[in-house]
Design a protein around this motif. Sequence first.
Motif, mmCIF file in Angstrom:
data_model
loop_
_atom_site.group_PDB
_atom_site.id
_atom_site.type_symbol
_atom_site.label_atom_id
_atom_site.label_comp_id
_atom_site.label_asym_id
_atom_site.label_seq_id
_atom_site.Cartn_x
_atom_site.Cartn_y
_atom_site.Cartn_z
ATOM 1 N N PHE A 49 13.407 4.000 -2.608
ATOM 2 C CA PHE A 49 14.545 3.118 -2.368
ATOM 3 C C PHE A 49 15.453 3.657 -1.259
ATOM 4 N N PHE A 50 15.789 4.950 -1.347
ATOM 5 C CA PHE A 50 16.701 5.504 -0.338
ATOM 6 C C PHE A 50 16.036 5.546 1.044
ATOM 7 N N ILE A 51 14.722 5.751 1.078
ATOM 8 C CA ILE A 51 14.011 5.692 2.357
ATOM 9 C C ILE A 51 14.166 4.289 2.956
ATOM 10 N N ARG A 52 13.963 3.305 2.087
ATOM 11 C CA ARG A 52 14.081 1.898 2.499
ATOM 12 C C ARG A 52 15.496 1.602 3.004
ATOM 13 N N LEU A 53 16.480 2.078 2.271
ATOM 14 C CA LEU A 53 17.875 1.794 2.584
ATOM 15 C C LEU A 53 18.313 2.521 3.862
ATOM 16 N N SER A 54 17.636 3.631 4.173
ATOM 17 C CA SER A 54 18.036 4.417 5.346
ATOM 18 C C SER A 54 17.799 3.640 6.645
ATOM 19 N N ASP A 55 17.009 2.566 6.577
ATOM 20 C CA ASP A 55 16.847 1.659 7.724
ATOM 21 C C ASP A 55 18.190 1.151 8.232
ATOM 22 N N GLY A 56 19.147 1.032 7.319
ATOM 23 C CA GLY A 56 20.437 0.463 7.688
ATOM 24 C C GLY A 56 21.429 1.512 8.188
ATOM 25 N N ARG A 102 0.846 -1.180 0.000
ATOM 26 C CA ARG A 102 0.000 0.000 0.000
ATOM 27 C C ARG A 102 0.883 1.232 0.000
ATOM 28 N N LEU A 103 0.460 2.228 -0.745
ATOM 29 C CA LEU A 103 1.180 3.494 -0.698
ATOM 30 C C LEU A 103 0.483 4.404 0.284
ATOM 31 N N SER A 104 1.227 5.035 1.124
ATOM 32 C CA SER A 104 0.625 6.010 2.032
ATOM 33 C C SER A 104 0.260 7.241 1.226
ATOM 34 N N ALA A 105 -0.441 8.152 1.876
ATOM 35 C CA ALA A 105 -0.859 9.386 1.195
ATOM 36 C C ALA A 105 0.359 10.119 0.648
ATOM 37 N N ARG A 106 1.495 9.984 1.330
ATOM 38 C CA ARG A 106 2.671 10.721 0.902
ATOM 39 C C ARG A 106 3.527 9.914 -0.060
ATOM 40 N N GLY A 107 3.053 8.728 -0.430
ATOM 41 C CA GLY A 107 3.768 7.980 -1.455
ATOM 42 C C GLY A 107 4.880 7.094 -0.928
ATOM 43 N N ALA A 108 5.109 7.075 0.398
ATOM 44 C CA ALA A 108 6.183 6.234 0.918
ATOM 45 C C ALA A 108 5.731 4.771 0.930
ATOM 46 N N LEU A 109 6.706 3.891 0.787
ATOM 47 C CA LEU A 109 6.396 2.466 0.760
ATOM 48 C C LEU A 109 5.957 1.993 2.138
ATOM 49 N N GLN A 110 4.899 1.208 2.175
ATOM 50 C CA GLN A 110 4.506 0.573 3.419
ATOM 51 C C GLN A 110 4.272 -0.904 3.164
ATOM 52 N N PRO A 111 5.341 -1.662 3.010
ATOM 53 C CA PRO A 111 5.170 -3.079 2.692
ATOM 54 C C PRO A 111 4.502 -3.794 3.851
ATOM 55 N N THR A 112 3.710 -4.796 3.514
ATOM 56 C CA THR A 112 3.008 -5.520 4.573
ATOM 57 C C THR A 112 4.002 -6.299 5.433
ATOM 58 N N GLU A 113 5.035 -6.877 4.809
ATOM 59 C CA GLU A 113 6.036 -7.590 5.588
ATOM 60 C C GLU A 113 7.396 -7.075 5.142
ATOM 61 N N LYS A 114 8.106 -6.450 6.047
ATOM 62 C CA LYS A 114 9.306 -5.726 5.657
ATOM 63 C C LYS A 114 10.526 -6.650 5.619
ATOM 64 N N LEU A 166 9.621 -2.249 -4.836
ATOM 65 C CA LEU A 166 9.865 -1.008 -5.585
ATOM 66 C C LEU A 166 9.155 -1.048 -6.930
ATOM 67 N N ILE A 167 9.225 -2.227 -7.575
ATOM 68 C CA ILE A 167 8.582 -2.363 -8.889
ATOM 69 C C ILE A 167 7.068 -2.275 -8.744
ATOM 70 N N ALA A 168 6.550 -2.825 -7.655
ATOM 71 C CA ALA A 168 5.102 -2.752 -7.443
ATOM 72 C C ALA A 168 4.656 -1.301 -7.294
ATOM 73 N N ALA A 169 5.412 -0.531 -6.544
ATOM 74 C CA ALA A 169 5.059 0.890 -6.370
ATOM 75 C C ALA A 169 5.177 1.621 -7.707
ATOM 76 N N HIS A 170 6.215 1.276 -8.470
ATOM 77 C CA HIS A 170 6.397 1.847 -9.802
ATOM 78 C C HIS A 170 5.184 1.525 -10.684
ATOM 79 N N THR A 171 4.735 0.259 -10.608
ATOM 80 C CA THR A 171 3.596 -0.170 -11.420
ATOM 81 C C THR A 171 2.343 0.613 -11.046
#
Lengths: 242, 242
Positions: free
Chosen positions: A137-144, A16-28, A227-232
Amino acid sequence: MVTWFGRRPQRNEAPRLSARGALQPTEKVDISSLAPGVQHFLGQAAYCELGEFESLARAVATAPNLAVKEGLSAAAGRALSKHHGLITEIRRRGHEPATEMAPFVAGLDEFRQKTSGANWHEPLLSCYLAGGLLDDFFIRLSDGLPRDIGPRVAQLLGEDSGTDVLVHELQTAIENDVALGSRLAMWGRRLVGDTLLVARSAMPAADPGTDRGDGAEARIEPVFTELIAAHTRRMDGLGLTA
Amino acid sequence: MVTWFGRRPQRNEAPRLSARGALQPTEKVDISSLAPGVQHFLGQAAYCELGEFESLARAVATAPNLAVKEGLSAAAGRALSKHHGLITEIRRRGHEPATEMAPFVAGLDEFRQKTSGANWHEPLLSCYLAGGLLDDFFIRLSDGLPRDIGPRVAQLLGEDSGTDVLVHELQTAIENDVALGSRLAMWGRRLVGDTLLVARSAMPAADPGTDRGDGAEARIEPVFTELIAAHTRRMDGLGLTA
């Protein structure tokens, strides 16, 4: 070896995409061990946002009317603000922005050049799709990243990109011109490949043969699928077949 | 009829520049009766700042190295932020930014095109000199706006323009190349003429024959003398003969 090409995202598992477009995967999926060092991350992300700004600024200069020009100038301002936020983080750590961005210039300039497009709509689509995917992608990667910087960077990159004007301009054009829609759909498919290669280059630890590279492919794949799903979904939203 | 050309500013009467570059004339001439309506002012100043942003963004894209690119991106951000501040004022008054800017597009686009320059240094000089003069001018003209908006606009336009990078880049080049210095001095002299015409067009009430136009020339002259003096100081600071 790039393994995600041609793989269609499972649409019923799309995040699901949040209102702001950030990724919210169901299982991270945890890719934190594949994140690059802070300086690598900041230098690459900062130069990425500067490139996005430059592309949007070029669109401002060639906009067909004042309302679109005005909207694009706001989007350019958002990309620039993200860029300067990352520059602030680089300086806060006592480093020189130019030095930190330098290693990424050649690769990212080539990416921008390849995805700059030939007419009015292709560059707009590039800004919207590549900008969106790379922010995700960079938001996702910033977890690390270390906890004293990761969340702040994620918040910065998650800020509204002001790309409504791009969506509106593209949607209208696509609705009124079927042939344009099918050309832009092809452009979008090509774009996603080039953009994912940029994302891939942001995870040097994932290279096969490196210490942490073993099994990296298995951890990366689900992230790229997200990422591809959000792109789609972005393509769908424009009326384009991904 | 343009009467200020060829008139050299009286250097011993040059206004002092504050740290932020705003004009502080020793004896202020009242041109408030010549100020245009608020909408005219906001539309023209907003499109002016957008043009300044576009010129700086073009320089960002062609910067010879990353440090300069980074500095220019900050300057572009400042111009964009002034533009968006003016847009906010237009919206606050219930108007459409595109509608308000529209009357000024043709004239200002022509001005930008004429002053865009042919190489790396000319456009930098244009951004610095024309941007500085027009900011000074609109700040001066904002005295004639209603009190609920004039001071706020003056503060916005008086914010640091981040043009140190332009000054440094130009100074260095001029010090190292005498021929370049004399070509840029000519470019600066041409620029000031074109830029003062833009300023003049922002005071429609000063047209001879209009109700308020009588005696306008006498009130305008000292203001233009101030603007030219500040321009001359910018030229001097770069090592150019005005």
